[in-house]
Design an enzyme around this catalytic site. Structure first.
Site, PDB file in Angstrom:
ATOM      1  N   GLY A  73      -1.947 -10.785  -3.082  1.00 12.55           N
ATOM      2  CA  GLY A  73      -3.059  -9.305  -2.601  1.00 12.55           C
ATOM      3  C   GLY A  73      -4.488  -8.899  -1.670  1.00 12.55           C
ATOM      4  O   GLY A  73      -3.880  -7.443  -1.806  1.00 12.55           O
ATOM      5  N   ASP A 124     -10.575  -9.596  11.649  1.00 12.79           N
ATOM      6  CA  ASP A 124     -10.724  -9.002  10.789  1.00 12.79           C
ATOM      7  C   ASP A 124     -12.032  -7.980  10.405  1.00 12.79           C
ATOM      8  O   ASP A 124     -11.964  -6.715  10.524  1.00 12.79           O
ATOM      9  CB  ASP A 124     -10.060  -9.078   9.371  1.00 12.79           C
ATOM     10  CG  ASP A 124      -8.879  -7.849   8.206  1.00 12.79           C
ATOM     11  OD1 ASP A 124      -8.306  -6.857   9.138  1.00 12.79           O
ATOM     12  OD2 ASP A 124      -9.828  -7.171   7.102  1.00 12.79           O
ATOM     13  N   ALA A 139     -11.215  -1.095   2.219  1.00 14.99           N
ATOM     14  CA  ALA A 139     -10.210   0.020   1.680  1.00 14.99           C
ATOM     15  C   ALA A 139     -10.915   1.369   0.996  1.00 14.99           C
ATOM     16  O   ALA A 139     -10.935   2.636   2.054  1.00 14.99           O
ATOM     17  CB  ALA A 139      -9.814  -0.830   0.508  1.00 14.99           C
ATOM     18  N   VAL A 153       1.247  -1.162  -0.746  1.00 14.62           N
ATOM     19  CA  VAL A 153       0.167   0.055   0.198  1.00 14.62           C
ATOM     20  C   VAL A 153       0.787   1.137  -0.575  1.00 14.62           C
ATOM     21  O   VAL A 153       0.477   1.759  -0.723  1.00 14.62           O
ATOM     22  CB  VAL A 153      -1.412   0.077   1.461  1.00 14.62           C
ATOM     23  CG1 VAL A 153      -1.911   1.450   1.593  1.00 14.62           C
ATOM     24  CG2 VAL A 153      -2.313  -1.129   0.951  1.00 14.62           C
ATOM     25  N   GLU A 207      -3.984  -9.933   4.706  1.00 12.37           N
ATOM     26  CA  GLU A 207      -4.106  -9.272   5.990  1.00 12.37           C
ATOM     27  C   GLU A 207      -2.652 -10.299   5.849  1.00 12.37           C
ATOM     28  O   GLU A 207      -2.218 -11.203   5.067  1.00 12.37           O
ATOM     29  CB  GLU A 207      -4.396  -9.359   7.536  1.00 12.37           C
ATOM     30  CG  GLU A 207      -5.879  -8.617   7.651  1.00 12.37           C
ATOM     31  CD  GLU A 207      -5.221  -7.336   7.310  1.00 12.37           C
ATOM     32  OE1 GLU A 207      -4.444  -6.649   8.035  1.00 12.37           O
ATOM     33  OE2 GLU A 207      -6.193  -6.238   6.992  1.00 12.37           O
ATOM     34  N   LYS A 212     -13.566  -4.241  11.514  1.00  9.97           N
ATOM     35  CA  LYS A 212     -14.244  -3.464  10.932  1.00  9.97           C
ATOM     36  C   LYS A 212     -15.820  -3.010  11.673  1.00  9.97           C
ATOM     37  O   LYS A 212     -16.035  -1.373  11.529  1.00  9.97           O
ATOM     38  CB  LYS A 212     -14.222  -3.743   9.693  1.00  9.97           C
ATOM     39  CG  LYS A 212     -12.488  -4.031   8.490  1.00  9.97           C
ATOM     40  CD  LYS A 212     -13.080  -5.049   7.874  1.00  9.97           C
ATOM     41  CE  LYS A 212     -11.683  -4.745   6.736  1.00  9.97           C
ATOM     42  NZ  LYS A 212     -11.752  -5.610   6.072  1.00  9.97           N
TER      43      LYS A 212
END
Ligand code: ADP
Ligand code: ASP
Ligand code: MG
Length: 814
Positions: A664, A678, A611, A476, A667, A682
């Site tokens: 990709g 995860d 994202a 990133v 995590e 969120k």
């Protein structure tokens, strides 16, 4: 008569003196000129140092004198033709011998009085006047060289003598009348008292010498020739974007110089102002530049503030006490005590309750000032009416100057905003009722930042500089730097933003460049950067103390997430794609939100959920505009969505997970995705942003992975998943047989939140989600049945980087 003064850098070398000579020649074509010269740049400091060494009994003063002599002889040899060199060289040697004799006696006595120091410093100007005169002689220009000590009469306040204008004016007028020449060369800075002892006019005093001549002769013009193209909007050593001020009033120039603009010695203005003599500040090395014209009434420009200046090394003294209220005379006694000690008060504030008076003085005067005040109020301190003087050191004063400020509201508002947004605390403020000057006292370590922030706010409205520190140089981070590099020109042209990435760090090293790293090869810069950890990087952010700092966290590190409070408290914005802070214990999340509000520093983390999709922003817009969010349903894991879209029980589940990792979407540790942790983070963040005070432990996580998969290393995890293939096949078959699709869904409703696997039917919004898409359904008072839907790619380095980029843009607007 024209008066031209050349400063130390204008006469620092033979080449510079040649340039001075041609400027003098040109001036004399217009009429006679008096040329005032400073010592060769740096000489006065060197002379003082020689004197101090001699007084301290250090023989090294001889070497210092040797270098002074050599420098002047070298310049003399370059300037004078060989045929007439010897006369000049022997005069220079003679002066240097006298100087040595003086220093020898200082050495013998072990003492350097202010009187002797004046005599010592005078050699700098005496020598330079000789050299300039020799250069004019070599060019055949009609001139005379005269010692200012025979013309300027002062009292005997050595070091900073006061001029007796009556005698001085008469002596100057008589001299010029009796000896008509095209040019007169005189040393600046030095004068003499009634007994003929050498005095000086204060450091930087050659400007004043020139103004004294201008006043005495009612000159047409006074030109101060220096190494910059005029008086500038700020000290160019502090502000790169500073630019010359074309025209300025006497009053404004005086304020700027009083408050630290070294280009003009403050007393210089008075003699020319009284007679309305125009004062020009010009650059010896760029004479065609317009420079600055100081005059009575410069024409109006669009700018409200004319210039900024600053004084370092300031100390605040505060006199406080209940016994002061309503009793007259306290301030008068304080100022009288300070005046007796010759302490110059730079700034005064008094609270309207009269309970405290605060004055700013130079730090060099602080100890004497405190002693004087404590002494004056010894009785009141003894009886508890007044407290002993409170001293606060390591401060600086920053001043805004402009006669037009009084006609414009909100100048101080802008000042406070600009400083406040950058975490600069104002310790005291003073604004004269004439409003030509607004001064604030800040910490010394903030002065460069403060001046730059204010310069940007008042003079560079057209561009705003933003300084980024990026931590994390992985997928990133790499994409973000690429996007920033591509967008630079656009941002500058269309948004007037100058975005500079000044620091990049990974876990082992960092690269830093104050003017911004070259983003086309940041990887090499990082590889060649310094080894260091997060603490080192933070130290740089702290010591550099740059304005509009944004700290960008593109790591998944808990250690990085723990440093946000310190950054926010310093006024730095934090933009994070790291989810740890948002999903940490509630008190930490709340602390960060509070600090962000308190210090006006943005804390943005849009990419924590979905994202680059505008999910948190949408939720914030809804709640801020008064909508009530009562239910959220969401598919928030691009990874799990990818996995369930690709898994049809023909290829092993473990292989599909591996593919997601290779592409990709996971995590760094894919178990965080597969376990639902995860997603739980969120929905926790969304619930908190919706106003619910939840902890991670409040999120109900119905895991679908057998617990055995969570043990051991990532490789063990893959192997165990392969062994558990029948479990995954069964999950798939049950859903497929019912015509349904598996989705890992997060739900928030009525104050509770849960995550878990769900088989959704073909009419459900989540059924046909593609690839790594995310979808969020907001059910609110305004969207009660048909939810507001945000849907799109919810994972991937490129979209995450663009979400971080968007947060950076938002942070620049705060
Ligand atoms: P000189 O030797 O010619 O007298 P000084 O060093 O005394 O020159 O003054 C010129 C210097 O003043 C500049 O080189 C600049 O670094 C500094 N300076 C500080 N503030 C200002 C300002 N507002 N405008 C221009 N110069 C400034
Ligand atoms: N040479 C003296 C000084 O350095 C005077 C001047 O340059 O104006 O202070
Ligand atoms: Mg000067």
């Amino acid at each position: 008569m024209q008066i031209l003064k050349f400063g130390g850098s204008s006469v620092a070398t033979a080449a510079a003196i040649q340039q001075v000579a041609s400027l003098v020649e040109k001036a004399t074509q217009r009429g006679p000129a008096i040329v005032v010269v400073s010592a060769l740049g740096g000489t006065t400091d060197t002379l003082i140092s020689a004197g101090q060494q001699a007084a301290a009994g250090q023989e090294s003063y001889r070497q210092v004198l040797q270098t002074i002599e050599q420098r002047h002889l070298d310049v003399a040899k370059e300037l004078a033709p060989v045929t007439s060199q010897s006369g000049l060289l022997s005069r220079v040697k003679q002066e240097c011998n006298d100087l040595e004799t003086l220093c020898d006696s200082v050495f013998a006595l072990g003492e350097l009085s202010v009187r002797t120091l004046d005599r010592l410093m005078s050699f700098g100007e005496l020598l330079s006047a000789r050299l300039v005169a020799a250069c004019l002689h070599a060019r055949g220009l009609d001139h005379a060289c005269h010692d200012s000590r025979e013309l300027i009469r002062t009292n005997s306040s050595f070091g900073n003598a006061l001029v007796d204008f009556q005698t001085t004016n008469r002596q100057i007028q008589t001299y010029v009348r009796n000896y008509p020449h095209a040019a007169y060369i005189v040393p600046g800075f030095i004068a003499a008292d009634a007994q003929g002892a050498t005095t000086t006019l204060g450091r930087g005093g050659s400007d004043y010498t020139a103004a004294i001549f201008a006043g005495a002769l009612d000159a047409e013009v006074l030109e101060i020739w220096t190494d910059v193209s005029g008086m500038m909007t700020a000290d160019p050593r502090l502000v790169r974007q500073a630019r010359p001020i074309p025209r300025i009033s006497y009053q404004e120039a005086m304020e700027l110089s009083h408050f630290g603009a070294k280009v003009l010695y403050p007393p210089t203005i008075q003699p020319v102002r009284q007679r309305g003599i125009p004062l020009l500040i010009k650059n010896t090395f760029a004479p065609e530049d317009a420079g600055t014209r100081v005059e009575v009434a410069p024409p109006a420009t669009g700018e409200v503030v004319r210039g900024l200046s600053s004084i370092g090394q300031v100390t605040l003294l505060r006199l406080e006490g209940g016994g002061m209220v309503g009793i007259p005379g306290f301030s008068m006694r304080l100022f009288a005590a300070l005046a007796r000690e010759k302490v110059n008060v730079i700034l005064i504030t008094q609270s309207s309750s009269e309970y405290s008076i605060c004055v700013a003085v130079l730090t060099a005067d602080a100890i004497r000032a405190k002693a004087a005040a404590d002494d004056e109020f010894a009785f009141e301190i003894g009886t508890g009416k007044v407290d002993p003087l409170v001293v606060e050191a390591d401060l600086a004063i920053v001043a805004l100057v402009g006669e037009k400020m009084k006609d414009h509201p909100n100048v101080s508002g802008r000042l406070f905003n600009a400083l406040g947004n950058n975490g600069i605390n104002i310790r005291a403020i003073a604004q004269g009722s004439s409003e030509k000057n607004i001064s604030v006292v800040v910490r010394a370590q903030d002065v460069r930042k403060a001046i730059n922030v204010l310069h940007e706010s008042f003079f560079e409205v057209q561009t705003k500089q933003v300084n980024l520190f990026v931590v994390g140089a992985g997928n990133v981070g790499g994409k973000l730097l690429e996007q920033l590099s591509r967008q630079r020109a656009y941002l500058l042209r269309h948004l007037r933003l100058q975005v500079r990435v000044v620091g990049v760090a990974n876990s082992r090293r960092f690269a830093f460049a104050e003017q911004g790293l070259d983003l086309t090869n940041w990887r090499e810069s990082l590889e060649q950067g310094d080894e260091g950890n997060l603490a080192d990087f933070l130290q740089i952010i702290k010591t550099k103390n740059l304005r509009n700092t944004i700290f960008v966290d593109v790591t998944a590190s808990g250690e990085v997430a723990r440093c946000y409070p310190e950054l926010l408290s310093r006024g730095a914005a934090v933009v994070a794609c790291n989810k740890i802070a948002g999903s940490a214990e509630l008190s930490y999340y709340q602390q960060l939100k509070r600090l962000s509000r308190e210090f006006g520093a943005a804390f943005l983390f849009e990419t924590n959920v979905g994202a680059g999709l505008p999910i948190i922003g949408t939720l914030n817009d809804l709640t801020r505009s008064g909508d009530e969010v009562y239910r959220i349903e969401a598919v928030l894991s691009g990874t799990l969505n990818f996995v369930f879209n690709h898994y049809d029980a023909t290829v092993p589940f473990a292989d599909v997970v591996r593919q997601a990792q290779t592409e990709g979407y996971t995590e760094p540790d894919p178990r965080l995705d597969l376990s639902g942790v995860d997603v739980a983070r969120k929905i926790l963040i969304l619930a908190r942003e919706a106003g619910q005070e939840l902890e991670m432990s409040d999120i109900d996580n119905e895991a679908f992975l057998p617990a055995s998969c969570m043990e051991g290393s990532v490789e063990d995890f893959y192997q165990e998943m392969a062994r558990q293939e029948p479990h995954f096949q069964q999950l798939y078959r049950e859903a497929a047989d019912a015509g349904k699709q598996l989705r890992f869904v997060a739900r928030y409703a009525e104050g509770t939140a849960a995550v878990g696997l769900q088989a959704v039917a073909s009419d459900h919004d989540f059924y046909s989600l593609q690839g790594k898409d995310n979808a969020v359904l907001f059910y609110t008072s305004r969207y009660p049945e048909q939810p507001l839907v945000v849907k799109g790619a919810g994972a991937g380095a490129d979209v995450t980087a663009s979400g971080v980029f968007a947060d950076i843009m938002r942070a620049t607007r705060q």
